[in-house]
Design an enzyme around this catalytic site. Structure first.
Site, PDB file in Angstrom:
ATOM      1  CG  LEU A 130      -3.611   6.248  -1.754  1.00 24.07           C
ATOM      2  CD1 LEU A 130      -4.016   5.371  -2.937  1.00 24.07           C
ATOM      3  CD2 LEU A 130      -4.491   7.501  -1.698  1.00 24.07           C
ATOM      4  CE1 TYR A 131      -2.508   0.626   6.970  1.00 24.21           C
ATOM      5  CE2 TYR A 131      -0.399   1.761   7.139  1.00 24.21           C
ATOM      6  CZ  TYR A 131      -1.368   0.947   7.687  1.00 24.21           C
ATOM      7  OH  TYR A 131      -1.212   0.460   8.958  1.00 24.21           O
TER       8      TYR A 131
END
Length: 299
Positions: A130-131
Protein backbone atom coordinates in the site's frame (compact mmCIF):
# COMPACT_ATOMS: atom_id res chain seq x y z
CA UNK A 1 28.64 19.41 2.17
CA UNK A 2 28.30 22.19 -0.36
CA UNK A 3 26.65 25.04 1.50
CA UNK A 4 26.15 27.49 -1.32
CA UNK A 5 23.80 30.19 -0.08
CA UNK A 6 20.61 29.94 -2.14
CA UNK A 7 18.37 31.93 0.18
CA UNK A 8 15.06 30.38 -0.78
CA UNK A 9 11.94 30.06 1.32
CA UNK A 10 11.28 26.35 1.60
CA UNK A 11 8.15 24.56 2.77
CA UNK A 12 9.30 21.25 4.26
CA UNK A 13 7.13 18.31 5.25
CA UNK A 14 8.37 15.51 7.50
CA UNK A 15 10.65 17.88 9.41
CA UNK A 16 10.41 15.82 12.61
CA UNK A 17 11.41 12.63 10.80
CA UNK A 18 14.85 11.21 10.13
CA UNK A 19 15.37 12.59 6.62
CA UNK A 20 13.42 15.80 7.14
CA UNK A 21 15.30 16.82 10.28
CA UNK A 22 18.70 16.34 8.63
CA UNK A 23 17.51 18.24 5.58
CA UNK A 24 16.13 21.11 7.67
CA UNK A 25 19.49 21.63 9.35
CA UNK A 26 21.33 21.74 6.03
CA UNK A 27 18.76 24.05 4.43
CA UNK A 28 19.19 26.51 7.29
CA UNK A 29 22.98 26.21 7.17
CA UNK A 30 22.83 27.12 3.47
CA UNK A 31 20.98 30.36 4.25
CA UNK A 32 17.43 29.29 3.40
CA UNK A 33 14.26 30.03 5.36
CA UNK A 34 12.34 26.93 6.43
CA UNK A 35 8.59 26.69 6.99
CA UNK A 36 7.54 23.28 8.29
CA UNK A 37 4.27 21.36 8.43
CA UNK A 38 3.89 18.79 11.22
CA UNK A 39 1.34 16.91 13.25
CA UNK A 40 0.45 18.25 16.71
CA UNK A 41 1.56 14.94 18.22
CA UNK A 42 4.97 14.89 16.51
CA UNK A 43 8.03 14.80 18.74
CA UNK A 44 10.49 17.64 18.11
CA UNK A 45 13.50 15.88 19.62
CA UNK A 46 15.31 15.62 16.26
CA UNK A 47 15.07 19.36 15.65
CA UNK A 48 15.56 20.69 19.18
CA UNK A 49 18.70 22.59 18.16
CA UNK A 50 16.92 24.52 15.38
CA UNK A 51 13.37 24.98 16.71
CA UNK A 52 13.74 28.75 16.99
CA UNK A 53 14.85 28.99 13.34
CA UNK A 54 11.81 27.25 11.82
CA UNK A 55 8.23 28.45 11.37
CA UNK A 56 6.04 25.49 12.38
CA UNK A 57 2.42 24.92 11.37
CA UNK A 58 0.21 22.02 12.50
CA UNK A 59 -1.64 20.27 9.67
CA UNK A 60 -4.74 19.32 11.67
CA UNK A 61 -7.64 21.40 10.35
CA UNK A 62 -5.31 23.47 8.17
CA UNK A 63 -6.87 25.47 5.32
CA UNK A 64 -4.12 25.08 2.73
CA UNK A 65 -5.09 28.08 0.60
CA UNK A 66 -5.28 30.29 3.66
CA UNK A 67 -1.96 28.89 4.88
CA UNK A 68 -0.18 29.93 1.68
CA UNK A 69 -1.75 33.38 1.87
CA UNK A 70 -0.67 33.85 5.48
CA UNK A 71 2.83 32.38 5.54
CA UNK A 72 4.39 34.47 2.80
CA UNK A 73 5.93 33.55 -0.54
CA UNK A 74 7.11 29.93 -0.77
CA UNK A 75 9.65 29.19 -3.50
CA UNK A 76 9.85 25.40 -3.24
CA UNK A 77 8.08 22.56 -1.46
CA UNK A 78 10.23 19.62 -0.34
CA UNK A 79 8.07 16.67 0.61
CA UNK A 80 9.67 14.03 2.84
CA UNK A 81 6.75 13.07 5.11
CA UNK A 82 5.58 9.49 4.61
CA UNK A 83 3.60 6.65 6.12
CA UNK A 84 5.12 3.21 5.57
CA UNK A 85 2.21 1.34 7.10
CA UNK A 86 4.44 -0.28 9.73
CA UNK A 87 2.06 0.54 12.58
CA UNK A 88 -0.98 -1.20 11.10
CA UNK A 89 -2.38 1.97 9.55
CA UNK A 90 -5.50 1.45 7.45
CA UNK A 91 -5.67 1.82 3.68
CA UNK A 92 -7.33 5.22 4.04
CA UNK A 93 -4.72 6.41 6.54
CA UNK A 94 -1.87 5.45 4.21
CA UNK A 95 -3.63 7.07 1.26
CA UNK A 96 -4.31 10.24 3.26
CA UNK A 97 -0.68 10.59 4.31
CA UNK A 98 1.07 9.62 1.07
CA UNK A 99 -1.33 10.80 -1.63
CA UNK A 100 -4.07 13.13 -0.38
CA UNK A 101 -1.96 15.35 1.89
CA UNK A 102 0.83 16.11 -0.64
CA UNK A 103 -1.74 16.46 -3.43
CA UNK A 104 -3.46 19.19 -1.43
CA UNK A 105 -0.06 20.88 -1.13
CA UNK A 106 0.48 20.60 -4.88
CA UNK A 107 -2.95 22.02 -5.61
CA UNK A 108 -2.87 24.94 -3.17
CA UNK A 109 0.81 25.59 -3.82
CA UNK A 110 0.27 25.88 -7.56
CA UNK A 111 -2.41 28.52 -6.97
CA UNK A 112 -0.04 30.38 -4.63
CA UNK A 113 2.72 30.52 -7.24
CA UNK A 114 5.10 27.94 -5.73
CA UNK A 115 7.70 27.25 -8.40
CA UNK A 116 8.84 23.70 -7.63
CA UNK A 117 7.99 20.52 -5.74
CA UNK A 118 10.70 18.01 -4.73
CA UNK A 119 9.05 14.70 -4.00
CA UNK A 120 10.55 11.81 -2.03
CA UNK A 121 9.58 8.59 -3.79
CA UNK A 122 10.40 4.89 -3.48
CA UNK A 123 12.13 2.46 -5.83
CA UNK A 124 9.57 -0.25 -4.98
CA UNK A 125 7.12 -1.60 -7.54
CA UNK A 126 3.80 0.20 -7.16
CA UNK A 127 1.88 -3.02 -6.53
CA UNK A 128 4.22 -4.41 -3.85
CA UNK A 129 2.34 -2.85 -0.95
CA UNK A 130 0.00 0.00 0.00
CA UNK A 131 2.90 2.35 0.73
CA UNK A 132 4.39 1.91 -2.75
CA UNK A 133 0.99 2.21 -4.44
CA UNK A 134 0.09 5.43 -2.62
CA UNK A 135 3.49 6.95 -3.46
CA UNK A 136 3.02 6.06 -7.13
CA UNK A 137 -0.41 7.68 -7.17
CA UNK A 138 1.15 10.95 -6.01
CA UNK A 139 3.78 10.62 -8.75
CA UNK A 140 1.04 10.51 -11.37
CA UNK A 141 -0.49 13.68 -9.97
CA UNK A 142 2.94 15.32 -9.95
CA UNK A 143 3.38 14.51 -13.64
CA UNK A 144 -0.06 15.97 -14.35
CA UNK A 145 0.74 19.23 -12.56
CA UNK A 146 4.07 19.56 -14.35
CA UNK A 147 2.65 18.73 -17.81
CA UNK A 148 0.04 21.42 -17.38
CA UNK A 149 2.79 23.81 -16.26
CA UNK A 150 1.33 24.40 -12.85
CA UNK A 151 4.60 23.59 -11.06
CA UNK A 152 8.03 22.06 -11.70
CA UNK A 153 8.17 18.57 -10.21
CA UNK A 154 11.30 16.60 -9.31
CA UNK A 155 10.75 12.97 -8.34
CA UNK A 156 13.49 11.55 -6.12
CA UNK A 157 13.61 7.74 -6.13
CA UNK A 158 15.37 7.08 -2.86
CA UNK A 159 17.24 3.89 -2.07
CA UNK A 160 17.76 2.51 1.47
CA UNK A 161 19.22 5.40 3.49
CA UNK A 162 20.62 5.05 6.99
CA UNK A 163 22.29 7.10 9.71
CA UNK A 164 22.28 7.94 13.41
CA UNK A 165 18.94 8.44 15.20
CA UNK A 166 17.03 6.62 12.47
CA UNK A 167 13.61 5.04 12.93
CA UNK A 168 14.30 1.86 14.98
CA UNK A 169 11.78 -0.10 12.91
CA UNK A 170 13.84 0.30 9.73
CA UNK A 171 15.92 -2.72 8.74
CA UNK A 172 19.33 -1.02 8.96
CA UNK A 173 18.62 0.52 12.37
CA UNK A 174 17.16 -2.74 13.66
CA UNK A 175 20.29 -4.68 12.67
CA UNK A 176 22.65 -2.07 14.12
CA UNK A 177 20.77 -1.81 17.43
CA UNK A 178 20.47 -5.60 17.71
CA UNK A 179 24.19 -6.12 17.17
CA UNK A 180 25.15 -3.29 19.52
CA UNK A 181 22.83 -4.74 22.15
CA UNK A 182 24.24 -8.25 21.65
CA UNK A 183 20.78 -9.78 21.38
CA UNK A 184 21.12 -13.58 21.53
CA UNK A 185 19.89 -14.22 18.00
CA UNK A 186 18.99 -12.30 14.85
CA UNK A 187 16.62 -14.24 12.61
CA UNK A 188 17.10 -13.35 8.96
CA UNK A 189 16.39 -14.51 5.42
CA UNK A 190 19.24 -16.06 3.44
CA UNK A 191 20.27 -12.47 2.70
CA UNK A 192 20.77 -12.89 -1.04
CA UNK A 193 18.79 -9.74 -1.82
CA UNK A 194 20.98 -6.87 -2.98
CA UNK A 195 20.31 -3.34 -1.78
CA UNK A 196 21.85 0.06 -2.38
CA UNK A 197 22.61 1.58 1.05
CA UNK A 198 23.34 5.30 1.21
CA UNK A 199 24.42 7.37 4.22
CA UNK A 200 22.09 10.20 5.28
CA UNK A 201 24.61 13.01 4.62
CA UNK A 202 24.92 11.88 1.00
CA UNK A 203 21.13 11.87 0.64
CA UNK A 204 20.89 15.41 1.98
CA UNK A 205 23.65 16.65 -0.32
CA UNK A 206 21.73 15.19 -3.29
CA UNK A 207 18.60 17.14 -2.31
CA UNK A 208 20.67 20.30 -2.00
CA UNK A 209 22.12 19.86 -5.49
CA UNK A 210 18.66 19.27 -6.97
CA UNK A 211 17.24 22.27 -5.15
CA UNK A 212 20.01 24.43 -6.58
CA UNK A 213 19.56 23.10 -10.13
CA UNK A 214 15.74 23.00 -10.36
CA UNK A 215 15.45 26.26 -12.29
CA UNK A 216 17.99 25.13 -14.89
CA UNK A 217 16.28 21.89 -16.01
CA UNK A 218 14.82 21.99 -19.52
CA UNK A 219 11.91 19.76 -18.52
CA UNK A 220 9.22 20.67 -15.99
CA UNK A 221 9.25 17.03 -14.83
CA UNK A 222 12.53 15.37 -13.85
CA UNK A 223 13.33 12.13 -12.06
CA UNK A 224 16.50 11.09 -10.26
CA UNK A 225 17.69 7.96 -8.48
CA UNK A 226 19.44 8.71 -5.19
CA UNK A 227 21.70 5.99 -3.85
CA UNK A 228 25.34 5.09 -3.64
CA UNK A 229 25.26 3.47 -7.08
CA UNK A 230 26.54 0.18 -5.64
CA UNK A 231 24.46 -2.67 -4.28
CA UNK A 232 25.54 -5.18 -1.65
CA UNK A 233 23.79 -8.29 -0.41
CA UNK A 234 21.75 -8.09 2.75
CA UNK A 235 24.05 -10.77 4.15
CA UNK A 236 27.13 -8.62 3.47
CA UNK A 237 25.46 -5.61 5.10
CA UNK A 238 24.53 -7.55 8.25
CA UNK A 239 27.93 -9.23 8.50
CA UNK A 240 29.66 -5.84 8.13
CA UNK A 241 27.59 -4.40 10.99
CA UNK A 242 28.31 -7.53 13.06
CA UNK A 243 32.06 -7.22 12.49
CA UNK A 244 32.28 -3.46 13.19
CA UNK A 245 30.27 -3.78 16.41
CA UNK A 246 32.23 -6.89 17.47
CA UNK A 247 28.81 -8.30 18.30
CA UNK A 248 28.15 -11.63 20.01
CA UNK A 249 24.74 -11.92 18.38
CA UNK A 250 24.15 -15.17 16.47
CA UNK A 251 23.18 -14.42 12.86
CA UNK A 252 20.63 -17.03 11.81
CA UNK A 253 20.57 -16.63 8.03
CA UNK A 254 17.77 -18.60 6.40
CA UNK A 255 15.55 -18.65 9.49
CA UNK A 256 12.97 -16.47 7.71
CA UNK A 257 11.44 -16.91 4.24
CA UNK A 258 11.58 -14.16 1.64
CA UNK A 259 8.52 -11.93 1.53
CA UNK A 260 6.05 -12.41 -1.28
CA UNK A 261 7.17 -10.17 -4.13
CA UNK A 262 10.62 -9.68 -2.57
CA UNK A 263 12.86 -7.37 -4.60
CA UNK A 264 16.08 -9.30 -5.16
CA UNK A 265 18.16 -6.52 -6.67
CA UNK A 266 17.97 -2.76 -6.26
CA UNK A 267 20.67 -0.33 -7.29
CA UNK A 268 20.46 3.37 -8.11
CA UNK A 269 21.51 4.67 -11.49
CA UNK A 270 23.26 7.84 -10.35
CA UNK A 271 24.46 8.90 -13.81
CA UNK A 272 22.07 11.86 -14.06
CA UNK A 273 22.81 13.00 -10.51
CA UNK A 274 26.56 12.73 -11.01
CA UNK A 275 26.25 14.86 -14.17
CA UNK A 276 25.03 17.68 -11.92
CA UNK A 277 28.23 17.49 -9.88
CA UNK A 278 26.99 15.31 -7.01
CA UNK A 279 29.27 12.65 -5.56
CA UNK A 280 28.67 10.01 -2.90
CA UNK A 281 31.16 10.70 -0.09
CA UNK A 282 30.58 7.68 2.17
CA UNK A 283 31.14 4.05 1.28
CA UNK A 284 29.25 1.46 3.33
CA UNK A 285 32.08 0.75 5.77
CA UNK A 286 32.71 4.44 6.50
CA UNK A 287 29.05 5.25 6.89
CA UNK A 288 28.35 2.33 9.20
CA UNK A 289 31.34 3.14 11.40
CA UNK A 290 30.04 6.68 11.82
CA UNK A 291 26.54 5.50 12.75
CA UNK A 292 27.76 2.82 15.13
CA UNK A 293 30.12 5.24 16.86
CA UNK A 294 27.27 7.66 17.55
CA UNK A 295 24.76 4.99 18.53
CA UNK A 296 27.25 3.52 21.05
CA UNK A 297 27.15 6.79 23.00
CA UNK A 298 23.46 6.15 23.75
CA UNK A 299 24.05 2.77 25.40
Amino acid sequence: MNRKCMKKRILLTGVTGFLGSHLAKELLAAGNEVVALKRKSSSLHRVESIISEIDFFDIEGLDFDQFFRDCGKIDTIIHTATCYGRNNESVTEIFAANTEFPLRLLDAGSRAGVEAFLNTDTILDKYLNLYALSKNQLLQWGKFFSIHEKMRFANIRLEHFYGPDDDPTKFSAYVINSCLGNVPELRLTKGEQRRDFIYIDDVVSAYMVLLEKMDSFNSVFVEFDVGSGRSVSIREFVETVHRITASKTYLDFGALPYREGEVMHSEADITKLAALGWRCQYDLETGLKKVIEQERTKL
